[in-house]
Design an enzyme around this catalytic site. Structure first.
Site, short mmCIF file in Angstrom:
data_model
loop_
_atom_site.label_atom_id
_atom_site.label_comp_id
_atom_site.label_asym_id
_atom_site.label_seq_id
_atom_site.Cartn_x
_atom_site.Cartn_y
_atom_site.Cartn_z
N GLU A 96 0.86 -1.19 0.00
CA GLU A 96 0.00 0.00 0.00
C GLU A 96 0.89 1.24 0.00
O GLU A 96 1.75 1.39 0.86
CB GLU A 96 -0.91 0.01 1.24
CG GLU A 96 -1.69 1.28 1.45
CD GLU A 96 -2.52 1.71 0.25
OE1 GLU A 96 -3.30 0.88 -0.25
OE2 GLU A 96 -2.36 2.86 -0.21
N ILE A 150 -22.50 1.91 0.73
CA ILE A 150 -23.73 1.11 0.56
C ILE A 150 -23.39 -0.28 0.05
O ILE A 150 -22.53 -0.44 -0.81
CB ILE A 150 -24.66 1.79 -0.47
CG1 ILE A 150 -25.13 3.14 0.06
CG2 ILE A 150 -25.85 0.91 -0.81
CD1 ILE A 150 -25.97 3.90 -0.93
N HIS A 175 -25.04 -2.67 -2.15
CA HIS A 175 -26.16 -2.61 -3.09
C HIS A 175 -26.83 -3.98 -3.26
O HIS A 175 -26.22 -5.02 -3.02
CB HIS A 175 -25.66 -2.12 -4.46
CG HIS A 175 -25.29 -0.67 -4.46
ND1 HIS A 175 -26.23 0.33 -4.48
CD2 HIS A 175 -24.08 -0.05 -4.43
CE1 HIS A 175 -25.63 1.51 -4.48
NE2 HIS A 175 -24.31 1.31 -4.44
N VAL A 197 4.79 0.15 -5.19
CA VAL A 197 5.32 -0.76 -6.20
C VAL A 197 5.72 0.06 -7.42
O VAL A 197 4.91 0.82 -7.96
CB VAL A 197 4.28 -1.84 -6.56
CG1 VAL A 197 4.76 -2.67 -7.75
CG2 VAL A 197 4.02 -2.74 -5.36
N LYS A 252 -26.20 6.42 -10.44
CA LYS A 252 -27.31 6.08 -9.55
C LYS A 252 -27.93 7.34 -8.95
O LYS A 252 -28.93 7.25 -8.26
CB LYS A 252 -26.84 5.14 -8.44
CG LYS A 252 -26.37 3.78 -8.96
CD LYS A 252 -26.03 2.85 -7.81
CE LYS A 252 -25.61 1.47 -8.29
NZ LYS A 252 -24.25 1.40 -8.83
N ARG A 312 -13.88 7.91 -7.58
CA ARG A 312 -14.05 6.49 -7.88
C ARG A 312 -13.51 6.25 -9.28
O ARG A 312 -13.63 7.10 -10.16
CB ARG A 312 -15.51 6.09 -7.71
CG ARG A 312 -16.55 7.07 -8.27
CD ARG A 312 -17.91 6.78 -7.64
NE ARG A 312 -19.03 7.29 -8.42
CZ ARG A 312 -19.57 8.49 -8.23
NH1 ARG A 312 -19.04 9.34 -7.37
NH2 ARG A 312 -20.62 8.88 -8.94
#
Lengths: 474, 412
Positions: free
Chosen positions: A30, A46, A48, A171, A249, A312
């Site tokens: 990470e 959420i 979904h 990395v 959405k 996202r």
């Protein structure tokens, strides 16, 4: 045999844990200083149901399977998961047909319990919604969780089963020989490995490029949110969706597991290089607010304590990048657009099984799926809390009043890996509440410095370059 | 879990709570005071500047000195520090607390809620931009500097000209921080005039009225903010934006009464604080309230006065000596009133109202109710509260009114 997982978001974390069900060594890399600080920490949280997804796609399959796995996974890992259900609200007659379409699609996918509810009944069940509501689709399998808590817990459990976590380690290269993966290079060291999984979130296209694997590219899509705390229970009974548009959405009203309410997200596509553009904008916050008010006109805006944005990764081809690639030993769990969080447990289980088969790994008999939860006094019965205090008086000293977090819990979080104020916040919820850390940040800073035997100016909000103080007064 | 029985439980060991506990004990009530911090004093503990006590003690004290005076008055009070309130039973005066010795159930005859206020976070303003390190509510910055001896940054801007913001501008300047200015969205300062003079003017720190922060910049640590001028409604004016490089933003944009621990007690919709009558009694007869959990006060002296009154009346209630109040008459904020405590008055009893004007006025008339009593006031400023004392006869005349509106109007 050794597998490297790149990215300790919720996908990489759950995958590392699933890989621990098999023999072989697991390394989890990470780049950030902590687990779950990328896409995982700023999304709608959420789980979904699946009715938004097109049948036949990987999103649909893994969303429905992932949803079904959540009670088991969150139960084993002691992570909050509440299956509170959701309503998709049709606010005009023209939107009724969309509800029918979602229900038909959901039923085809095997989504349980879908039900069309008439306007009067919706108003009776949800007295605060827009009175213009004409009908709603009720989806009882929708849930809410804490994605960062899930990532942290999965990593802890993976490490308890032998995985090694490398935080703050990026990395920088993937070594191939004869067309297959042989190792990874990082900014610190080189490691021989037999398989690599790309779970690098917003950086997945760059990691794919390191292996020479062609991918369609990622667009950072920014979602802005407002967070309300201490909202009345009537506003927190279910997730509320508008009727979706073809590409999103929409702006939602989402209860959080700790008594708050999220409004958002917006959806703004950024330039490919804008991968840290998590600032909020005037327009974005106005859109989030307007969208949420369309669903619930009387939101108590005095309870807003925070505005934030998350990015996202939107894969240009619109689908998850999953599984093996043209480079042997290089696998992907990337392009994790919504419903990536929901799909993550199912993808992790499926992909770990595939890798184990490819590498010939036998099941590990000693795998222990349960993660002992750190004590959370706010949820303990009085006699257990008293017993805990008798063992360690730090559990009787409240540090965060808003979310009732004790010094004992903060110290436990630090000993479990929190190195920053945000690290403590995401593990304990201290600083997440109505005062947003105005009351407890100095105490948490002092505890971090004490436990690390460090000077206070070495303690940061979230890693290098974010020190909270610059030194001592003169 | 231990159980402890008292007459009066006071929640909060700041000025209001200490004054309440001292007053309750003085009239003979067995009194316990619970304070979450390691020391008594509440916010006074970090207010090392002078300016406290001019009314109550007729001398100028620092915050810790003022607190020490109150601590010395706690004769007969059991004061528990490091003790946090967990929950108050909505049905009777009973509360659960926790400390390093475990949980305690306290059964009382009356409870005084004196939990103070918290600072409104920057996020509540929905200012766009990033959320780097270097954003501090003023009280947090004050604790870092005055309690922990830590310097929050090198170059700071203060958002909000309330008293805490002004005090922190001076404090940081004295510690060698370059304070580039104090920004106030309103056309007049939010804090006391004496603080504008003594904290800003005396040190050459600029005050930018009718300005606000419209964007926050920086990923790790704050790199700067964008300022803009605002119009009369507080809306930023396009074209007036300018970038100010700072590594520290001190946020002082208001106090929010801390009332979440008594969710069953009605709030005053105007202040967000507990709704209490001039007896400082809430609609829950055994629950009294004092201090900034009613509404943010200007002077700690006033807070202590209210606290003492709440403590005395709570003690009388606990002993069954407080006659049931006649129907309280709601008091509403009328023209040019920005804050008003308490929320209702008890007819036939002396009453003290505290109010804050919205706009400054040289000479003003305060009117209580239609054709009601009036008072005159000079040099009215939003930062300084106006005290209005009503006689028992004056309040008795209001007994039949549905509500009483208080107004502040200009006198020529």
């Amino acid at each position: 045999m050794r597998t490297a997982v790149i990215g300790a978001g919720v996908v990489g974390a759950l995958l590392a844990r699933e890989l621990c069900r098999y023999e072989g060594e697991v390394l989890l890399f990470e780049r950030e200083l902590d687990v779950g600080w990328g896409v995982t920490k700023a999304n709608s949280a959420i789980v979904h149901a699946g009715f938004h997804e097109r049948p036949g796609t990987a999103s649909a399959r893994f969303c429905v399977e992932g949803n079904a796995l959540f009670p088991e996974v969150c139960g084993e890992l002691a992570v909050p998961f509440q299956r509170i259900g959701a309503y998709v609200l049709a606010l005009a007659d023209g939107e009724r047909a969309a509800l029918e379409g979602l229900r038909a699609r959901g039923e085809e996918l095997g989504v349980p319990g879908l039900e069309l509810v008439a306007g009067d009944e919706v108003r009776r069940r949800l007295p605060d919604v827009n009175p213009a509501v004409v009908a709603a689709l009720w989806a009882p399998s929708v849930g809410i969780t804490e994605p960062w808590a899930l990532a942290l817990a999965a990593v802890e459990n993976a490490c308890a089963n032998g995985a090694s976590l490398h935080v703050g380690e990026e990395v920088t290269g993937i070594c191939l020989r004869a067309g297959r993966v042989r190792g990874v290079r990082t900014d610190r060291a080189a490691y021989d490995v037999d398989a690599v999984v790309n779970a690098a979130g917003l950086d997945a296209d760059r990691v794919a490029a390191l292996a020479g694997v062609p991918v369609p590219g990622l667009v950072p899509r920014r979602g802005e949110y407002l967070l309300l705390v201490d909202v009345p229970p009537s506003l927190r009974s279910a997730v509320l969706f508008p009727v979706p548009t073809p590409h999103s959405k929409g702006v939602l009203v989402v209860p959080t597991v700790d008594g708050g309410l999220l409004l958002g997200p917006t959806a703004a596509d950024l330039a490919p290089e804008e991968r840290d553009a998590t600032e909020t904008t005037t327009d974005g916050l106005a859109q989030a607010l307007a969208g949420a008010r369309r669903l619930v006109p009387g939101l108590p805006l005095g309870k807003v304590v925070k505005a934030f944005a998350g990015l996202r990764p939107e894969p240009r081809d619109g689908e998850f990048w999953l599984g093996e690639t043209n480079v042997r030993g290089f696998y992907q769990a990337a392009g994790m657009r919504s419903p990536g969080l929901t799909a993550a447990p199912a993808i992790a289980r499926w992909l770990a099984g595939g890798i184990a088969a490819d590498l010939g790994l036998a099941p590990r008999a000693s795998f222990r799926p349960l993660r002992p939860a750190p004590p959370r006094v706010a949820e303990l019965p009085p006699e257990e809390w008293d017993a805990l205090i008798a063992r360690d008086p730090c559990y009787g000293r409240i540090v965060c009043r808003c979310n009732r977090v004790t010094e004992g819990e903060v110290v436990a979080a630090i000993r479990r890996g929190a190195r920053t104020v945000d690290g403590v916040k995401f593990r304990t919820r201290a600083g997440f509440g109505r005062c947003q850390g105005g009351t407890c940040t100095d105490r948490i800073l002092a505890l971090l410095a004490r436990e690390a035997n460090a000077a206070p100016d070495e303690i940061s909000l979230r890693g290098p370059g974010s020190a909270l103080v610059v030194g001592r007064v003169r | 879990m231990r159980t402890h029985r008292v007459d009066v439980l006071v929640v909060g060991g700041g000025a209001a709570g200490m004054a309440a506990a001292a007053a309750a004990a003085r009239v003979g009530a067995r009194t316990v005071l619970v304070e979450e911090g390691a020391r008594l004093g509440g916010v006074l503990d970090q207010c090392i500047h002078p300016g406290f006590g001019l009314h109550r003690y007729r001398e100028e004290l620092t915050g810790p000195e003022f607190a020490a005076r109150l601590v010395a008055e706690l004769d007969g009070v059991e004061a528990w520090t490091g003790q946090s309130l967990l929950a108050v039973d909505p049905n009777r005066p009973r509360a659960r607390t926790v400390g390093s010795e475990g949980l305690v159930e306290i059964e009382a005859g009356a409870v005084v809620w004196a939990a103070g206020a918290r600072e409104r976070p920057l996020g509540a303003l929905r200012v766009p931009g990033t959320r780097p390190a270097g954003l501090f509510v003023a009280g947090l910055a004050q604790r870092l500097v005055n309690i922990h001896g830590l310097l929050p940054g090198r170059r700071a801007l203060v958002l909000g000209s309330g008293d805490i913001g002004l005090i922190m501008a001076r404090r940081l300047h004295l510690e060698g921080v370059e304070v580039v200015g104090v920004v106030e969205i309103r056309p007049h300062p939010g804090g006391l005039l004496r603080n504008v003079v003594q904290c800003l003017d005396d040190f050459g720190i600029p005050l930018l009225l009718s300005h606000t922060v419209v964007e926050v910049h920086g990923r790790g640590r704050l790199t700067g903010v964008t300022l803009a001028e605002v119009d009369g409604a507080g809306a930023p004016q396009p074209g007036t934006e300018r970038f100010v490089p700072v590594d520290t933003l001190i946020v002082s944009v208001g106090l929010v009464p801390e009332v979440e621990g008594v969710p069953f007690a009605p709030r005053d919709p105007a202040t967000g604080g507990l709704a209490a009558s001039t007896r400082l009694q809430t609609a829950v007869p055994w629950l009294f309230a004092a201090g900034n959990c009613l509404a943010p006060f200007d002077l700690v002296d006033t807070v202590a006065t209210f606290g003492a009154r709440a403590g005395t009346l709570a003690a009388r209630h606990a002993r069954g000596e407080l006659s049931p109040a006649p129907r309280p008459v709601p008091v509403r904020m009328g023209r040019n009133v920005a804050a008003l405590v308490p929320s209702s008055l008890v007819p036939g009893e002396e009453a003290i109202l505290y109010l804050r004007a919205r706009e400054p006025l040289d000479r003003a008339r305060v009117t209580v109710g239609p054709d009601g009593p009036t008072r005159t006031a000079r040099g009215v400023r939003p930062a300084e509260m106006i005290e209005v004392r009503l006689t028992a006869e004056e309040t008795a005349a209001m007994a039949c009114l549905q509500e009483v509106a208080v107004e502040v109007t200009a006198l020529r």
